[in-house]
Design an enzyme around this catalytic site. Structure first.
Site, PDB file in Angstrom:
ATOM      1  N   TYR A 256      -5.488   3.537  -9.255  1.00 17.27           N
ATOM      2  CA  TYR A 256      -4.089   3.325  -9.720  1.00 17.27           C
ATOM      3  C   TYR A 256      -4.109   2.675 -10.901  1.00 17.27           C
ATOM      4  O   TYR A 256      -3.534   3.093 -11.972  1.00 17.27           O
ATOM      5  CB  TYR A 256      -3.437   2.882  -8.796  1.00 17.27           C
TER       6      TYR A 256
HETATM    7  O1  LIG Z   1       2.844  -4.627  -9.703  1.00 14.70           O
HETATM    8  C1  LIG Z   1       2.301  -3.492  -9.762  1.00 14.70           C
HETATM    9  O2  LIG Z   1       2.083  -2.859 -10.796  1.00 14.70           O
HETATM   10  C2  LIG Z   1       2.098  -2.945  -8.364  1.00 14.70           C
HETATM   11  O3  LIG Z   1       3.039  -3.447  -7.381  1.00 14.70           O
HETATM   12  C3  LIG Z   1       2.913  -2.924  -6.231  1.00 14.70           C
HETATM   13  O4  LIG Z   1       1.681  -3.022  -5.614  1.00 14.70           O
HETATM   14  P1  LIG Z   1       1.291  -4.459  -4.755  1.00 14.70           P
HETATM   15  O5  LIG Z   1       1.457  -5.626  -5.531  1.00 14.70           O
HETATM   16  O6  LIG Z   1       0.157  -4.242  -3.928  1.00 14.70           O
HETATM   17  O7  LIG Z   1       2.469  -4.507  -3.588  1.00 14.70           O
HETATM   18  P2  LIG Z   1       2.300  -4.341  -2.093  1.00 14.70           P
HETATM   19  O8  LIG Z   1       1.786  -3.044  -1.568  1.00 14.70           O
HETATM   20  O9  LIG Z   1       3.681  -4.561  -1.616  1.00 14.70           O
HETATM   21  O10 LIG Z   1       1.728  -5.588  -1.741  1.00 14.70           O
HETATM   22  C4  LIG Z   1       1.893  -6.978  -1.934  1.00 14.70           C
HETATM   23  C5  LIG Z   1       1.155  -7.897  -1.508  1.00 14.70           C
HETATM   24  O11 LIG Z   1       1.162  -7.774   0.156  1.00 14.70           O
HETATM   25  C6  LIG Z   1      -0.217  -7.584   0.595  1.00 14.70           C
HETATM   26  N1  LIG Z   1      -0.437  -6.648   1.819  1.00 14.70           N
HETATM   27  C7  LIG Z   1       0.024  -5.426   1.627  1.00 14.70           C
HETATM   28  C8  LIG Z   1      -0.046  -4.542   2.626  1.00 14.70           C
HETATM   29  C9  LIG Z   1      -0.273  -4.995   4.021  1.00 14.70           C
HETATM   30  O12 LIG Z   1      -0.001  -4.185   4.991  1.00 14.70           O
HETATM   31  N2  LIG Z   1      -0.520  -6.318   4.320  1.00 14.70           N
HETATM   32  C10 LIG Z   1      -0.639  -7.197   3.014  1.00 14.70           C
HETATM   33  O13 LIG Z   1      -0.823  -8.277   3.254  1.00 14.70           O
HETATM   34  C11 LIG Z   1      -1.028  -6.912  -0.666  1.00 14.70           C
HETATM   35  O14 LIG Z   1      -2.519  -7.368  -0.495  1.00 14.70           O
HETATM   36  C12 LIG Z   1      -0.543  -7.861  -1.811  1.00 14.70           C
HETATM   37  O15 LIG Z   1      -1.006  -8.938  -1.900  1.00 14.70           O
HETATM   38  C13 LIG Z   1       3.311  -1.570  -6.006  1.00 14.70           C
HETATM   39  O16 LIG Z   1       3.059  -1.208  -4.845  1.00 14.70           O
HETATM   40  C14 LIG Z   1       2.404  -0.877  -7.062  1.00 14.70           C
HETATM   41  O17 LIG Z   1       2.629   0.535  -7.014  1.00 14.70           O
HETATM   42  C15 LIG Z   1       2.312  -1.538  -8.351  1.00 14.70           C
HETATM   43  O18 LIG Z   1       3.751  -1.034  -9.010  1.00 14.70           O
END
Ligand SMILES: O=C(O)[C@H]1O[C@H](OP(=O)(O)OP(=O)(O)OC[C@H]2O[C@@H](n3ccc(=O)[nH]c3=O)[C@H](O)[C@@H]2O)[C@H](O)[C@@H](O)[C@H]1O
Length: 444
Positions: A256
């Site tokens: 991504y």
């Molecule tokens: O800023 C971005 O550019 C991206 O932001 C977002 O990604 P992320 O920051 O990964 O958000 P998100 O999935 O909510 O996980 C948040 C936290 O929860 C943790 N997480 C997640 C899932 C889970 O089941 N458990 C968990 O601990 C996980 O490990 C993480 O630490 C957008 O989805 C992406 O499209 C993109 O725009």
């Protein structure tokens, strides 16, 4: 009839094939085309058959070109026609004068039925800009949520075209019908971890789709200015905090992120060659009402309310993961300010006429919060304890933390994030409960 003809025309004894085929064909030909009127009818039938085949083929080609993308590109598209053009024109009409860009804007918003695209479209429409949406309503997450957003947009006078950014003919038609001043490009395959499951969808939307859109913009006359969604994920394994736009972004941790980084390079080349005005916005984990069900804050809320366990990832040495969670209203302000300050594209007829702006901005909140803290805030607002399952972060593209330096956006866009995670999640929970209720199951 078909079987009979095949049997007569193509007998199974190899040595006889040529002679018998010729005789049989002559007999059949004489029977079928004995009169000119029959011949005329056959000709009409063949033309109709060819036309239907060609239009069906081009229809299929535009939607699912290279990959099996049934999850990301539903094939039932309907666009075109006088009524459709009228909807597009009406939706694009500017209903204000003045404003940051020296007059109202006429904006094509891709991904308008998505989370950020929906909110930005509403904000632009509210102040009187003309807005036409474009969305492919794919099933990466519950399309009924996208349709609900589309219905709200329709009530505000924003028409969302059902189509894909990979459809060059559709884009050409849209630019033919409306002289868009700006394109706000949010259509993308989102989600960091889903890239492991479906890598092709990232290339299809974030690379091929982006190029198709830029080709349409470069050929449009006048060329629009483009504001598009990059991502905080481009910082990847960068460990210099907070993340600044001048930091290196050559160590993406997920496909991504790599496609977003590719998008920054691709847009730069279009700026350089064709004089397109480009603004790339690096969003930091955007959340809020009408959000994305695949994101942690959203799926945690659903599971907590349904009494199901949630999985909380933890980094190396048992360190909590942290994100610079950014509230949607702050992001919308940053997007609108980007549009107002974008400056013009200089090219026309696909030719550059002078240098055009190329800008990149962080849009974050500047205060990271750990995932367990996020869960604690949700528990408080939902008044329900979560069943937590803490596991080590799988190696699927996640980064340990994000933290934005927004001084460039502050200086050039007047961007000033104003909502902390507690206040933002309170509003999200209120929306969630009003939309889904306490017990209703939510799709993905
Ligand atoms: O800023 C971005 O550019 C991206 O932001 C977002 O990604 P992320 O920051 O990964 O958000 P998100 O999935 O909510 O996980 C948040 C936290 O929860 C943790 N997480 C997640 C899932 C889970 O089941 N458990 C968990 O601990 C996980 O490990 C993480 O630490 C957008 O989805 C992406 O499209 C993109 O725009």
């Amino acid at each position: 009839m078909r079987l009979l003809m095949e049997e007569e025309l193509f007998p199974s004894t190899p040595g006889k094939v040529k002679i018998e085929r010729a005789h049989a064909f002559n007999r059949q030909f004489n029977r079928c085309f004995a009169s000119t009127s029959t011949m005329f009818l056959w000709t009409l039938f063949l033309i109709a058959l060819t036309v239907s085949y060609l239009s069906f083929k081009s229809f299929v080609d535009t939607g699912t070109h290279y990959f099996n993308l049934s999850a990301v590109s539903p094939s039932s598209r309907a666009w075109g026609g006088l009524q459709w053009e009228k909807h597009v024109r009406t939706s694009a009409q500017i209903r204000r004068s003045g404003g940051g860009s020296g007059g109202g804007a006429s904006v094509l918003v891709t991904g308008a039925a998505g989370f950020v695209g929906f909110h930005v479209s509403l904000a632009l429409r509210k102040r009187g800009d003309g807005v036409v949406g474009l969305d492919n309503f794919n099933s990466y997450y519950d399309p009924s949520l996208k349709r609900a957003r589309r219905d709200l947009l329709a009530k505000s006078g924003v028409f969302v075209v059902d189509g894909d950014v990979n459809d060059a003919r559709l884009l050409a038609k849209l630019f033919d019908v409306v002289a868009f001043t700006h394109v706000m490009h949010f259509a993308a395959q989102a989600g960091v971890r889903y890239a492991i499951e479906n890598p092709a969808s990232y290339v299809h939307s974030n690379v091929a789709g982006l190029v198709t859109l830029l080709e349409a913009c470069k050929s449009a006359d006048p060329q629009p200015a483009i504001v598009w969604a990059s991502s905080s994920s481009v910082y990847g394994l960068n460990d210099k905090v907070p993340f600044s736009e001048s930091d290196k972004t050559d160590r993406p941790a997920s496909l991504y992120a790599a496609t977003k980084k590719a998008g920054e390079a691709i847009t730069h080349s279009y700026n350089h060659i064709y004089g397109l005005s480009i603004t790339g916005l690096r969003f930091f984990t955007v959340y809020g009402p009408w959000g994305r069900p695949d994101m942690a804050y959203f799926s945690f809320t659903r599971n907590i309310l349904q009494g199901k366990p949630i999985t909380v990832y933890r980094g190396k040495d048992k360190r909590d993961l942290a994100r610079d969670f950014t509230y949607i209203d702050d992001i919308v302000k940053g997007c609108v300010a980007s549009l107002d300050t974008a400056g013009r594209s200089t090219g026309s007829g696909g030719k550059k006429r002078g240098a055009a702006p190329y800008r990149i901005f962080n849009l974050g909140n500047t205060s990271p919060v750990t995932v367990p803290e996020l869960v604690g805030i949700l528990e408080r607002h939902l008044k329900v304890k979560a069943k937590k399952n803490v596991v080590e972060m799988p190696g699927n593209g996640d980064v340990p933390f994000t933290h934005a330096n927004v001084s460039r956006a502050r200086a050039q866009l007047g961007y000033k994030p104003a909502t902390d995670l507690d206040a933002g999640l309170k509003r999200f929970v209120k929306w969630y409960l009003s939309y889904y209720g306490y017990n209703r199951k939510t799709g993905m």
